[in-house]
Design an enzyme around this catalytic site. Structure first.
Site, PDB file in Angstrom:
ATOM      1  N   ARG A  38      25.150  47.983  35.725  1.00  0.00           N
ATOM      2  CA  ARG A  38      24.861  46.605  35.328  1.00  0.00           C
ATOM      3  C   ARG A  38      23.600  46.515  34.461  1.00  0.00           C
ATOM      4  O   ARG A  38      23.518  45.647  33.582  1.00  0.00           O
ATOM      5  CB  ARG A  38      24.726  45.721  36.569  1.00  0.00           C
ATOM      6  CG  ARG A  38      26.083  45.477  37.191  1.00  0.00           C
ATOM      7  CD  ARG A  38      26.024  44.733  38.489  1.00  0.00           C
ATOM      8  NE  ARG A  38      27.316  44.113  38.766  1.00  0.00           N
ATOM      9  CZ  ARG A  38      27.664  43.597  39.935  1.00  0.00           C
ATOM     10  NH1 ARG A  38      26.818  43.597  40.935  1.00  0.00           N
ATOM     11  NH2 ARG A  38      28.843  43.060  40.099  1.00  0.00           N
ATOM     12  N   LYS A 199      40.763  41.856  49.917  1.00  0.00           N
ATOM     13  CA  LYS A 199      40.310  40.463  50.068  1.00  0.00           C
ATOM     14  C   LYS A 199      41.499  39.516  49.901  1.00  0.00           C
ATOM     15  O   LYS A 199      41.586  38.764  48.927  1.00  0.00           O
ATOM     16  CB  LYS A 199      39.243  40.147  49.032  1.00  0.00           C
ATOM     17  CG  LYS A 199      37.935  40.880  49.277  1.00  0.00           C
ATOM     18  CD  LYS A 199      36.944  40.477  48.200  1.00  0.00           C
ATOM     19  CE  LYS A 199      35.883  41.527  47.980  1.00  0.00           C
ATOM     20  NZ  LYS A 199      35.399  41.529  46.600  1.00  0.00           N
ATOM     21  N   GLY A 357      34.925  45.500  41.672  1.00  0.00           N
ATOM     22  CA  GLY A 357      34.091  46.646  42.036  1.00  0.00           C
ATOM     23  C   GLY A 357      34.914  47.854  42.479  1.00  0.00           C
ATOM     24  O   GLY A 357      34.756  48.958  41.956  1.00  0.00           O
ATOM     25  N   GLY A 380      34.591  38.670  41.094  1.00  0.00           N
ATOM     26  CA  GLY A 380      34.938  37.264  41.333  1.00  0.00           C
ATOM     27  C   GLY A 380      35.153  36.483  40.047  1.00  0.00           C
ATOM     28  O   GLY A 380      36.141  35.750  39.914  1.00  0.00           O
TER      29      GLY A 380
HETATM   30  P1  ADP Z   1      38.060  44.803  44.282  1.00  0.00           P
HETATM   31  O1  ADP Z   1      36.673  45.181  44.724  1.00  0.00           O
HETATM   32  O2  ADP Z   1      38.526  45.664  43.157  1.00  0.00           O
HETATM   33  O3  ADP Z   1      38.193  43.339  43.978  1.00  0.00           O
HETATM   34  P2  ADP Z   1      38.980  44.602  47.027  1.00  0.00           P
HETATM   35  O4  ADP Z   1      37.564  44.578  47.462  1.00  0.00           O
HETATM   36  O5  ADP Z   1      39.797  43.375  47.220  1.00  0.00           O
HETATM   37  O6  ADP Z   1      39.084  45.114  45.501  1.00  0.00           O
HETATM   38  O7  ADP Z   1      39.793  45.722  47.822  1.00  0.00           O
HETATM   39  C1  ADP Z   1      39.445  47.085  47.823  1.00  0.00           C
HETATM   40  C2  ADP Z   1      39.664  47.704  49.172  1.00  0.00           C
HETATM   41  O8  ADP Z   1      41.003  47.511  49.623  1.00  0.00           O
HETATM   42  C3  ADP Z   1      39.436  49.190  49.182  1.00  0.00           C
HETATM   43  O9  ADP Z   1      38.324  49.465  49.994  1.00  0.00           O
HETATM   44  C4  ADP Z   1      40.725  49.770  49.766  1.00  0.00           C
HETATM   45  O10 ADP Z   1      40.484  50.819  50.678  1.00  0.00           O
HETATM   46  C5  ADP Z   1      41.320  48.587  50.483  1.00  0.00           C
HETATM   47  N1  ADP Z   1      42.772  48.697  50.670  1.00  0.00           N
HETATM   48  C6  ADP Z   1      43.727  48.796  49.731  1.00  0.00           C
HETATM   49  N2  ADP Z   1      44.945  48.907  50.274  1.00  0.00           N
HETATM   50  C7  ADP Z   1      44.780  48.886  51.613  1.00  0.00           C
HETATM   51  C8  ADP Z   1      45.678  48.975  52.731  1.00  0.00           C
HETATM   52  N3  ADP Z   1      47.008  49.098  52.571  1.00  0.00           N
HETATM   53  N4  ADP Z   1      45.147  48.920  53.966  1.00  0.00           N
HETATM   54  C9  ADP Z   1      43.801  48.790  54.114  1.00  0.00           C
HETATM   55  N5  ADP Z   1      42.902  48.704  53.110  1.00  0.00           N
HETATM   56  C10 ADP Z   1      43.394  48.755  51.866  1.00  0.00           C
HETATM   57 MG    MG Z   2      35.711  45.003  46.621  1.00  0.00          MG
END
Ligand code: ADP
Ligand code: MG
Length: 399
Positions: A38, A199, A357, A380
């Site tokens: 960043r 999320k 992230g 976000g």
């Molecule tokens: P981002 O940061 O890209 O917005 P998120 O924070 O929503 O993504 O999600 C990322 C997390 O989701 C990772 O830590 C990953 O391990 C978890 N994840 C993905 N698929 C599964 C699953 N089937 N069961 C549990 N955790 C999962």
């Molecule tokens: Mg995340």
């Protein structure tokens, strides 16, 4: 695309005071910065203003101190990392407004840079308090917002300042907006969106609007489990938000009505325990998940079907990994689809944009982050942009 003023629109700024909102919310471990992406993103703006002779005051938030001075969330902790990236000395000022900042401005020469304290130490920041806005603005001549990742929030330093000072988009903000506009403003169809990750509740809202803007919606990760369960499939111990079943069904109906094809995994990788290469690991049809198993990734045959769908598309937006990619072998689907998207991008047949992230971390893990058309630093804000929502920090910059 709405028009906003850029650094090119600034006249002679030698000796003028710039307030520059950046995102220095850096990951730390044991008091040390572990990742400076960043800072590198904001460096071109800071160095350009400095080279043009402005006195540069940097504004940023750090953590969630909720309006109080929390010593271990002082921005002084990132000062060293900032100086290292910029290759210049940076003065630290433990205030954001008032006489202390005024004195600092007096000491700074043209081209000098100062980092002000964590904006969230003041309750007025998150409240977008006009008094705080006025007090911060009093020490400066113009405002530059270079923090796209904070633009979905209407806070004093992300939104308020743009109304009381001449306001400009920094280079990183400009690049984010131009890249997102190119990919999504008038995207070449068919458009695919990959939405996965953990999320679920915060991302479900996004899907309601997204289905009317994309031709293919590929759902993976914990998000997919919620949809599978809403379709009456037993997902065992999987990460799943059962109480959102109605919302999930509503989204599927919306998708149907707008001609969006939804891809849910029909084959999954499961195990009884969440560990690397667990003994109970197996691949099965979604209808065969046992009560004591967890879905942790999309199965290889289902990924091939996703790849076939992606090959028919010209634009891809991706937020959220398809599986628990930090733990092998549950990275397989995410890595495989990322490599296909990268290859299609290299062929010139796909514009690929990813944000979030963990998503960006997963693309680095797959070794293809540099092959995507664009990687957003924002999570976000990227999602809200995807959804078609107006970001207050961007809106305030419009002319
Ligand atoms: P981002 O940061 O890209 O917005 P998120 O924070 O929503 O993504 O999600 C990322 C997390 O989701 C990772 O830590 C990953 O391990 C978890 N994840 C993905 N698929 C599964 C699953 N089937 N069961 C549990 N955790 C999962
Ligand atoms: Mg995340």
């Amino acid at each position: 695309m709405p028009t906003f003023k850029k650094l090119d629109d600034l006249g002679d700024i030698a000796g003028k005071v710039a307030l520059v909102r950046v995102d220095f919310n850096l990951p730390m471990q044991d008091g040390a910065v572990t990742e400076d992406t960043r800072v590198r993103a904001a460096a071109p703006t800071i160095l350009e203003l400095s080279a043009r002779g402005a006195k540069v005051l940097l504004l940023a938030h750090f953590g969630r101190p909720k309006g109080a001075r929390v010593p271990d969330q002082s921005l002084s902790l990132v000062l060293g990392a900032v100086e290292k990236v910029l290759g210049k000395e940076v003065m630290f000022v433990p205030e954001v407004a008032g006489d202390v900042v005024k004195q600092a401005v007096g000491i700074l020469g043209p081209g000098d840079i100062a980092l002000l304290e964590n904006t969230r130490f003041w309750p007025g920041e998150e409240k977008n308090d006009p008094e705080l806005v006025k007090a911060i603005a009093a020490n400066a001549d113009f405002y530059v917002n270079d923090a796209f990742s904070a633009a979905h929030r209407a806070h004093a330093t992300t939104e308020g300042l743009a109304h009381v000072l001449p306001a400009y988009a920094g280079r990183s903000m400009q690049a984010e907006l131009e890249a997102l506009e190119k990919a999504l403003g008038n995207p070449v169809k068919p458009v695919a969106a990959v939405v996965g990750g953990a999320k679920v509740s915060s991302k479900l809202d996004v899907l309601k609007h997204l289905v009317s803007r994309v031709d293919h919606l590929i759902i993976g990760g914990g998000m997919a489990n919620t949809f599978l369960a809403a379709n009456g499939i037993d997902v065992g111990k999987s990460l799943c938000e059962h109480d959102l079943a109605d919302t999930a069904r509503e989204i599927l109906a919306n998708a149907d009505a707008s001609g969006c094809i939804v891809h849910l995994p029909y084959e999954v990788v499961v195990s009884k325990e969440f560990a690397a290469n667990p003994p109970s690991l197996r691949t099965c049809n979604v209808h065969e998940v046992a009560a004591d198993e967890m879905i942790l990734d999309v199965g290889p045959a289902a990924v091939e079907a996703l790849a076939d769908a992606l090959k028919t598309c010209r634009t891809l937006v991706w937020n959220g990994p398809l599986g628990a990619f930090e733990t092998p072998p549950f990275d397989a689907a995410t890595v495989a689809l990322a490599k296909i998207a990268a290859a299609l991008t290299a062929d010139g047949s796909l514009v690929s944009v990813a944000g979030g992230g963990d998503t960006v971390a997963a693309l680095h893990h797959a070794g293809v982050a540099q092959d995507f058309s664009y990687i957003s630093t924002a999570g976000g804000a990227f999602l809200e942009w995807m959804e078609g929502r107006e970001l207050p920090g961007v809106k305030a910059l419009e002319v």
